[in-house]
Write an enzyme that holds these catalytic residues in place. Sequence first.
Site, PDB file in Angstrom:
ATOM      1  N   LEU A   9       0.859  -1.191   0.000  1.00  0.00           N
ATOM      2  CA  LEU A   9       0.000   0.000   0.000  1.00  0.00           C
ATOM      3  C   LEU A   9       0.890   1.234   0.000  1.00  0.00           C
ATOM      4  O   LEU A   9       1.915   1.248   0.684  1.00  0.00           O
ATOM      5  CB  LEU A   9      -0.878  -0.029   1.252  1.00  0.00           C
ATOM      6  CG  LEU A   9      -1.647   1.219   1.688  1.00  0.00           C
ATOM      7  CD1 LEU A   9      -2.923   0.828   2.442  1.00  0.00           C
ATOM      8  CD2 LEU A   9      -0.811   2.167   2.562  1.00  0.00           C
ATOM      9  N   ASN A  10       0.504   2.274  -0.782  1.00  0.00           N
ATOM     10  CA  ASN A  10       1.070   3.599  -0.505  1.00  0.00           C
ATOM     11  C   ASN A  10      -0.026   4.644  -0.449  1.00  0.00           C
ATOM     12  O   ASN A  10      -1.021   4.414   0.255  1.00  0.00           O
ATOM     13  CB  ASN A  10       2.300   3.944  -1.367  1.00  0.00           C
ATOM     14  CG  ASN A  10       2.161   3.906  -2.850  1.00  0.00           C
ATOM     15  OD1 ASN A  10       1.819   2.888  -3.430  1.00  0.00           O
ATOM     16  ND2 ASN A  10       2.443   4.995  -3.521  1.00  0.00           N
ATOM     17  N   ASP A  11       0.088   5.767  -1.099  1.00  0.00           N
ATOM     18  CA  ASP A  11      -0.756   6.938  -0.843  1.00  0.00           C
ATOM     19  C   ASP A  11      -2.263   6.665  -0.726  1.00  0.00           C
ATOM     20  O   ASP A  11      -2.818   5.935  -1.556  1.00  0.00           O
ATOM     21  CB  ASP A  11      -0.636   7.937  -2.000  1.00  0.00           C
ATOM     22  CG  ASP A  11       0.769   8.107  -2.530  1.00  0.00           C
ATOM     23  OD1 ASP A  11       1.702   7.560  -1.945  1.00  0.00           O
ATOM     24  OD2 ASP A  11       0.914   8.811  -3.545  1.00  0.00           O
ATOM     25  N   GLN A  32      -3.122   3.673  -3.207  1.00  0.00           N
ATOM     26  CA  GLN A  32      -2.190   3.084  -4.166  1.00  0.00           C
ATOM     27  C   GLN A  32      -1.895   1.652  -3.725  1.00  0.00           C
ATOM     28  O   GLN A  32      -1.503   1.411  -2.576  1.00  0.00           O
ATOM     29  CB  GLN A  32      -0.892   3.911  -4.201  1.00  0.00           C
ATOM     30  CG  GLN A  32      -1.054   5.232  -4.919  1.00  0.00           C
ATOM     31  CD  GLN A  32      -1.209   5.022  -6.410  1.00  0.00           C
ATOM     32  OE1 GLN A  32      -0.258   4.764  -7.103  1.00  0.00           O
ATOM     33  NE2 GLN A  32      -2.434   5.124  -6.905  1.00  0.00           N
ATOM     34  N   SER A  70      -1.645   8.273  -8.121  1.00  0.00           N
ATOM     35  CA  SER A  70      -2.506   8.935  -7.132  1.00  0.00           C
ATOM     36  C   SER A  70      -3.454   9.961  -7.718  1.00  0.00           C
ATOM     37  O   SER A  70      -3.216  10.523  -8.791  1.00  0.00           O
ATOM     38  CB  SER A  70      -1.632   9.595  -6.069  1.00  0.00           C
ATOM     39  OG  SER A  70      -1.148   8.596  -5.215  1.00  0.00           O
ATOM     40  N   ARG A  92       1.896  15.042 -11.647  1.00  0.00           N
ATOM     41  CA  ARG A  92       0.989  13.978 -11.176  1.00  0.00           C
ATOM     42  C   ARG A  92       0.194  14.359  -9.927  1.00  0.00           C
ATOM     43  O   ARG A  92       0.391  15.395  -9.342  1.00  0.00           O
ATOM     44  CB  ARG A  92       1.788  12.703 -10.901  1.00  0.00           C
ATOM     45  CG  ARG A  92       2.940  12.832  -9.941  1.00  0.00           C
ATOM     46  CD  ARG A  92       3.609  11.458  -9.785  1.00  0.00           C
ATOM     47  NE  ARG A  92       4.847  11.532  -9.021  1.00  0.00           N
ATOM     48  CZ  ARG A  92       6.052  11.728  -9.559  1.00  0.00           C
ATOM     49  NH1 ARG A  92       6.189  11.883 -10.864  1.00  0.00           N
ATOM     50  NH2 ARG A  92       7.132  11.781  -8.799  1.00  0.00           N
ATOM     51  N   ASP A  93      -0.685  13.444  -9.569  1.00  0.00           N
ATOM     52  CA  ASP A  93      -1.447  13.471  -8.314  1.00  0.00           C
ATOM     53  C   ASP A  93      -2.497  14.574  -8.283  1.00  0.00           C
ATOM     54  O   ASP A  93      -2.494  15.438  -7.396  1.00  0.00           O
ATOM     55  CB  ASP A  93      -0.491  13.596  -7.098  1.00  0.00           C
ATOM     56  CG  ASP A  93       0.652  12.606  -7.146  1.00  0.00           C
ATOM     57  OD1 ASP A  93       0.477  11.550  -7.789  1.00  0.00           O
ATOM     58  OD2 ASP A  93       1.722  12.875  -6.567  1.00  0.00           O
TER      59      ASP A  93
HETATM   60  C1  FRU Z   1       3.861   9.343  -3.834  1.00  0.00           C
HETATM   61  C2  FRU Z   1       3.829   8.860  -5.264  1.00  0.00           C
HETATM   62  C3  FRU Z   1       2.935   9.725  -6.112  1.00  0.00           C
HETATM   63  C4  FRU Z   1       2.530   8.781  -7.211  1.00  0.00           C
HETATM   64  C5  FRU Z   1       2.372   7.490  -6.470  1.00  0.00           C
HETATM   65  C6  FRU Z   1       2.650   6.263  -7.284  1.00  0.00           C
HETATM   66  O1  FRU Z   1       4.168   8.359  -2.929  1.00  0.00           O
HETATM   67  O2  FRU Z   1       5.132   8.796  -5.789  1.00  0.00           O
HETATM   68  O3  FRU Z   1       3.545  10.919  -6.558  1.00  0.00           O
HETATM   69  O4  FRU Z   1       1.331   9.175  -7.840  1.00  0.00           O
HETATM   70  O5  FRU Z   1       3.246   7.561  -5.370  1.00  0.00           O
HETATM   71  O6  FRU Z   1       2.279   5.122  -6.561  1.00  0.00           O
END
Ligand code: FRU
Length: 408
Positions: A21-23, A39, A84, A144-145
């Site tokens: 898991l991330n963001d 994520q 993200s 991004r994001d």
């Molecule tokens: C931040 C990031 C975002 C990107 C995502 C990819 O942790 O690098 O900038 O969208 O993770 O998983």
Amino acid sequence: MISATDNWKQRFHPEPDEGWLNDPNGLCFYKGLYHVFFQYSPSDCFGGGERGWGHFAGESLFDLRFCGMPVRPDSEQDRDGCWSGSAVVFNDTLYVFYTGNVDDNGIRSSNQILTTSNDGFVFGAKKTILSAPDYPSDITFDVRDPKVWYDGTWHMVLGARDKDDHGKVLYYEADDPYEWHFVRAYYRPGYGYMWECPDMISIGGHKFLMTCPQGLAHERYRFQNVYSCGYFRLLGEEPGDLEELDYGFDLYAPQTFTSPEGDVILIGWMGMSDNPFDNPTTGFGRQNCLTIPRRLSVDEDGYILQEPFTEEENVIEFTDISDSFTILISDARLSFSEGEFILDLTRNDIGKGRDIRRAKVDKVLSLKIVCDSSSLEIFINDGRIVMTSRFYPDSSNVNISCNGIRRR
Ligand code: FRU
């Protein structure tokens, strides 16, 4: 060493049973449910393989269940990852904005994509709404994001890196969420080469630009991690100095949304890319979790306060706070004296490589700690200073002892 039994499965933090898991992404309340997307790499707890949006949902933010991976990299415009983004509820429809990552033999491009849903679980056709020709000419492919909000006009902030290696936030507006125009960039010199995961919020008339700058020089009390995470106060449209949102080892990519009650709620990733620390949960095939939700407010000096928004039984409160104290939570040692608050995770390898984090605090007036099986979230002075960290106690019976302070 991995303990034979899995003591580290979080009890009340959103954490998938397997994978990486991330963001947090797309936080919203839609048709009676809270949705917390994130994520997710389901097949590889080190983040490899397919990367899309995992999904937790529930009637309460305190009781979210895992609901699979509804947004997957299944089109040309996002074939190397659905990265993200955010969600907006508009006219009873859920609008989801995210970055489609495309990697052509090392040449990357970033498409900002819109997809919609009528139930929060199944998403329809994907449409690229911004791509390379739509970004300012001084910006690289690192864009991004998208964080989007609607107040009669559609607004979007995007994290970016310019061709001179400065982090920036791009700001777009739209009358129609499929037709965006660039308005301006936010920038403050001296804050690194890339700004990820931006967010823009207003609380009590105060406006803030949050972001995660990469490439800041480490100092004793500031920017102690590989990447940082904080907010600029916007004075007019100009960012002031960066104020860190966290002084622990593991907080990155936070995102906010406004709850049905009108509260601004923040949830972050309890982790960070390229962290030089271990998470021994990988021995059980999973890595990382989200923070508990935090309710934001603003203090009289105009700085953000974070208040734990979780069931009362999860919060440890303290009283009789003296000018010098120590708290031991298993082998994690928290101490305060002479204007320095220290989180020390060096004893018996409880931090798995995490050592010491420091915060400057004149006086500790209040202290709350949220401790789950393998995490600590420390809220000092009504959450003006916060320290978030994973830690890995040997036993599930975590003892707490105090000196110079008392548990309420
Ligand atoms: C931040 C990031 C975002 C990107 C995502 C990819 O942790 O690098 O900038 O969208 O993770 O998983």
